[in-house]
Write a protein that holds these residues in place. Sequence first.
Motif, PDB file in Angstrom:
ATOM      1  N   HIS A  80      80.050  10.538  -5.599  1.00 32.59           N
ATOM      2  CA  HIS A  80      80.055  11.843  -6.573  1.00 32.59           C
ATOM      3  C   HIS A  80      78.799  12.767  -5.879  1.00 32.59           C
ATOM      4  CE1 HIS A  80      82.567  10.647 -10.474  1.00 32.59           C
ATOM      5  NE2 HIS A  80      83.619  10.338  -8.737  1.00 32.59           N
ATOM      6  N   ALA A  81      78.384  13.732  -6.021  1.00 32.44           N
ATOM      7  CA  ALA A  81      77.968  15.213  -6.404  1.00 32.44           C
ATOM      8  C   ALA A  81      76.952  14.306  -6.855  1.00 32.44           C
ATOM      9  CB  ALA A  81      77.927  15.923  -5.475  1.00 32.44           C
ATOM     10  N   PHE A  82      74.978  15.130  -7.013  1.00 31.34           N
ATOM     11  CA  PHE A  82      74.374  14.722  -7.693  1.00 31.34           C
ATOM     12  C   PHE A  82      73.755  15.644  -7.558  1.00 31.34           C
ATOM     13  CE2 PHE A  82      72.112  12.006  -5.076  1.00 31.34           C
ATOM     14  CZ  PHE A  82      70.634  12.807  -4.739  1.00 31.34           C
ATOM     15  N   ILE A  83      72.514  16.275  -9.105  1.00 25.96           N
ATOM     16  CA  ILE A  83      70.855  16.664  -9.178  1.00 25.96           C
ATOM     17  C   ILE A  83      70.699  16.381 -10.011  1.00 25.96           C
ATOM     18  CG2 ILE A  83      72.513  18.154 -10.725  1.00 25.96           C
ATOM     19  CD1 ILE A  83      70.681  21.078 -10.111  1.00 25.96           C
ATOM     20  N   GLY A 128      83.389  13.582  -8.287  1.00 25.15           N
ATOM     21  CA  GLY A 128      83.994  13.494  -6.813  1.00 25.15           C
ATOM     22  C   GLY A 128      83.199  14.413  -6.398  1.00 25.15           C
ATOM     23  N   GLY A 129      82.893  13.748  -4.849  1.00 20.78           N
ATOM     24  CA  GLY A 129      82.511  14.752  -3.286  1.00 20.78           C
ATOM     25  C   GLY A 129      80.947  14.170  -3.527  1.00 20.78           C
ATOM     26  N   THR A 130      80.495  15.154  -2.391  1.00 23.04           N
ATOM     27  CA  THR A 130      79.251  15.766  -2.383  1.00 23.04           C
ATOM     28  C   THR A 130      79.008  17.252  -1.922  1.00 23.04           C
ATOM     29  OG1 THR A 130      80.313  16.335   0.018  1.00 23.04           O
ATOM     30  CG2 THR A 130      79.519  13.986  -0.661  1.00 23.04           C
ATOM     31  N   ALA A 131      76.763  17.167  -2.678  1.00 18.59           N
ATOM     32  CA  ALA A 131      76.256  18.183  -1.818  1.00 18.59           C
ATOM     33  C   ALA A 131      75.589  18.037  -1.459  1.00 18.59           C
ATOM     34  CB  ALA A 131      75.499  18.226  -3.343  1.00 18.59           C
ATOM     35  N   SER A 132      75.252  19.346  -0.581  1.00 21.23           N
ATOM     36  CA  SER A 132      74.439  19.830   0.260  1.00 21.23           C
ATOM     37  C   SER A 132      73.246  20.590   0.190  1.00 21.23           C
ATOM     38  CB  SER A 132      75.337  19.646   1.495  1.00 21.23           C
ATOM     39  OG  SER A 132      76.330  21.493   1.181  1.00 21.23           O
ATOM     40  N   ALA A 133      73.433  21.422  -0.637  1.00 17.68           N
ATOM     41  CA  ALA A 133      71.885  22.573  -0.544  1.00 17.68           C
ATOM     42  C   ALA A 133      72.262  23.173  -1.947  1.00 17.68           C
ATOM     43  CB  ALA A 133      72.240  23.486   0.369  1.00 17.68           C
ATOM     44  N   ILE A 134      70.633  23.287  -2.173  1.00 14.41           N
ATOM     45  CA  ILE A 134      70.408  23.613  -3.498  1.00 14.41           C
ATOM     46  C   ILE A 134      69.133  25.044  -3.385  1.00 14.41           C
ATOM     47  CG2 ILE A 134      68.393  22.381  -4.126  1.00 14.41           C
ATOM     48  CD1 ILE A 134      69.750  22.258  -6.811  1.00 14.41           C
ATOM     49  N   ASN A 135      69.514  26.516  -4.058  1.00 18.11           N
ATOM     50  CA  ASN A 135      68.517  27.033  -3.894  1.00 18.11           C
ATOM     51  C   ASN A 135      67.988  27.161  -4.585  1.00 18.11           C
ATOM     52  OD1 ASN A 135      70.678  28.223  -5.942  1.00 18.11           O
ATOM     53  ND2 ASN A 135      71.021  30.568  -4.656  1.00 18.11           N
ATOM     54  N   ASP A 136      66.775  28.085  -5.198  1.00 20.03           N
ATOM     55  CA  ASP A 136      65.565  28.210  -6.767  1.00 20.03           C
ATOM     56  C   ASP A 136      66.124  28.213  -7.576  1.00 20.03           C
ATOM     57  OD1 ASP A 136      63.795  27.283  -4.628  1.00 20.03           O
ATOM     58  OD2 ASP A 136      62.858  29.634  -4.531  1.00 20.03           O
ATOM     59  N   ALA A 137      67.459  28.936  -7.600  1.00 18.35           N
ATOM     60  CA  ALA A 137      68.219  29.181  -8.650  1.00 18.35           C
ATOM     61  C   ALA A 137      69.084  27.885  -9.465  1.00 18.35           C
ATOM     62  CB  ALA A 137      69.168  30.456  -8.729  1.00 18.35           C
ATOM     63  N   GLY A 138      69.290  27.386  -8.271  1.00 19.94           N
ATOM     64  CA  GLY A 138      69.405  25.435  -8.617  1.00 19.94           C
ATOM     65  C   GLY A 138      70.899  25.536  -8.739  1.00 19.94           C
ATOM     66  N   GLN A 139      71.663  26.905  -7.871  1.00 16.88           N
ATOM     67  CA  GLN A 139      72.964  27.114  -7.280  1.00 16.88           C
ATOM     68  C   GLN A 139      73.060  26.297  -5.979  1.00 16.88           C
ATOM     69  OE1 GLN A 139      72.773  31.034  -6.327  1.00 16.88           O
ATOM     70  NE2 GLN A 139      74.653  31.670  -7.112  1.00 16.88           N
ATOM     71  N   ILE A 154      80.323  26.250  -4.905  1.00 10.57           N
ATOM     72  CA  ILE A 154      78.993  27.177  -5.138  1.00 10.57           C
ATOM     73  C   ILE A 154      78.993  25.995  -6.635  1.00 10.57           C
ATOM     74  CG2 ILE A 154      79.681  29.101  -4.858  1.00 10.57           C
ATOM     75  CD1 ILE A 154      77.181  29.821  -4.879  1.00 10.57           C
ATOM     76  N   THR A 155      77.716  26.380  -7.365  1.00 15.23           N
ATOM     77  CA  THR A 155      77.657  26.220  -8.710  1.00 15.23           C
ATOM     78  C   THR A 155      77.047  27.478  -9.504  1.00 15.23           C
ATOM     79  OG1 THR A 155      75.882  25.243  -8.911  1.00 15.23           O
ATOM     80  CG2 THR A 155      78.017  23.702  -8.952  1.00 15.23           C
ATOM     81  N   GLY A 156      76.431  27.481 -10.708  1.00 15.53           N
ATOM     82  CA  GLY A 156      75.891  28.765 -11.182  1.00 15.53           C
ATOM     83  C   GLY A 156      74.746  27.763 -11.460  1.00 15.53           C
ATOM     84  N   PRO A 157      73.536  28.289 -11.685  1.00 11.01           N
ATOM     85  CA  PRO A 157      72.208  27.647 -12.336  1.00 11.01           C
ATOM     86  C   PRO A 157      72.411  26.387 -12.910  1.00 11.01           C
ATOM     87  CG  PRO A 157      71.809  30.181 -12.794  1.00 11.01           C
ATOM     88  CD  PRO A 157      73.303  29.940 -12.313  1.00 11.01           C
ATOM     89  N   ASN A 158      71.156  25.511 -12.258  1.00  7.17           N
ATOM     90  CA  ASN A 158      70.531  24.064 -12.296  1.00  7.17           C
ATOM     91  C   ASN A 158      72.746  23.552 -12.116  1.00  7.17           C
ATOM     92  OD1 ASN A 158      68.207  24.523 -13.113  1.00  7.17           O
ATOM     93  ND2 ASN A 158      69.101  26.304 -15.359  1.00  7.17           N
ATOM     94  N   GLY A 159      73.087  24.550 -11.447  1.00 10.56           N
ATOM     95  CA  GLY A 159      74.511  22.635 -10.967  1.00 10.56           C
ATOM     96  C   GLY A 159      75.504  22.963 -12.400  1.00 10.56           C
ATOM     97  N   VAL A 160      75.604  24.532 -13.032  1.00  8.51           N
ATOM     98  CA  VAL A 160      76.408  23.920 -14.042  1.00  8.51           C
ATOM     99  C   VAL A 160      77.715  24.633 -13.377  1.00  8.51           C
ATOM    100  CG1 VAL A 160      77.284  25.340 -16.652  1.00  8.51           C
ATOM    101  CG2 VAL A 160      74.958  24.474 -16.021  1.00  8.51           C
TER     102      VAL A 160
END
Length: 316
Positions: free
Chosen positions: A125-128, A141-152, A170-176
Amino acid sequence: MALNHCFKIHGLILITTLSAVTGFVSPAFGEETRSYLIDLNSREVTLLGTLGGGYSIGNGINDGGQVVGQSETAAGEGHAFITGSNGVGMTDIGTLGGKVSLASGINDAGQVVGYSETTNTGQLHAFITGPNGMGIVDLGGGTASAINDAGQVVGRSETDASGRTFRTFITGPNGVGMTNLGVSAPYAINNAGQVVGESYTAAGEFHAFITGPNGVGATDLGSLGGALTYSSAHDINDIGQVVGISNRSYCDEFIGVCSWHAFITGPNGVGMTDLGTLGGGYSSASGINDAGQVVGCPTQLQVSGMLLSPAPMAWA
């Protein structure tokens, strides 16, 4: 001692991984593998250490010099880690209930993304996390590869219970909230939410791409030339300069005739420029900072069944 892992660079600080054995190693066989932080101004080199086991591999770094990656614990498990400023001190981020986790990216607040095994053995599972790597949150379920300063966050998400069908997101800020990116593989994101990576084209080739802000609209960056073209974008800075690798001439996978070169683009991915090599046939660019300094790596590259080994590079 052999260099065997891609550089990542922020400001004038970069990380790399060295192995005491010849050739390329994986964590399972990398007991002597260590990651280092290198200050390009002072030339000071800092050993990051481990979580008690035999290896550490740095995968990301922020402007404060906090490094994330994976390290072996004393129990022999590979866990995601975060360091303090300038690579000092290593903290175990933990897992989502399983034995294995890996951190792939970090922003300037110290929010970390990656993936972890869950209590269901073998399921990833991907995490933040929250700031400074505190509090691991399951993104599904899946993987997370990168994050920017807004938490996307960008990565890949499972679309069914089989765990074999994925869409990129792609997510919104803070992974939402997750939005489908509609590309094959996102590798990096800048603070405007522009995403780069590689994607399958209508012509049946993989090409580097860049999106607009917040992951909207993917644009094919093309290649350095040649038939059976391939290119991949590995990093992007805040003005949209992109770096990666591309073939620059005809590539015959059966006889191994290829010429792979690192590239850089102008702002917003406009114009692909060949960065050349150190005299050999291969080069690969893996990181760029906001000053336009580029670093590369000798990591092995698998394309259409061929195994390639680009040469270590650095450009300013």
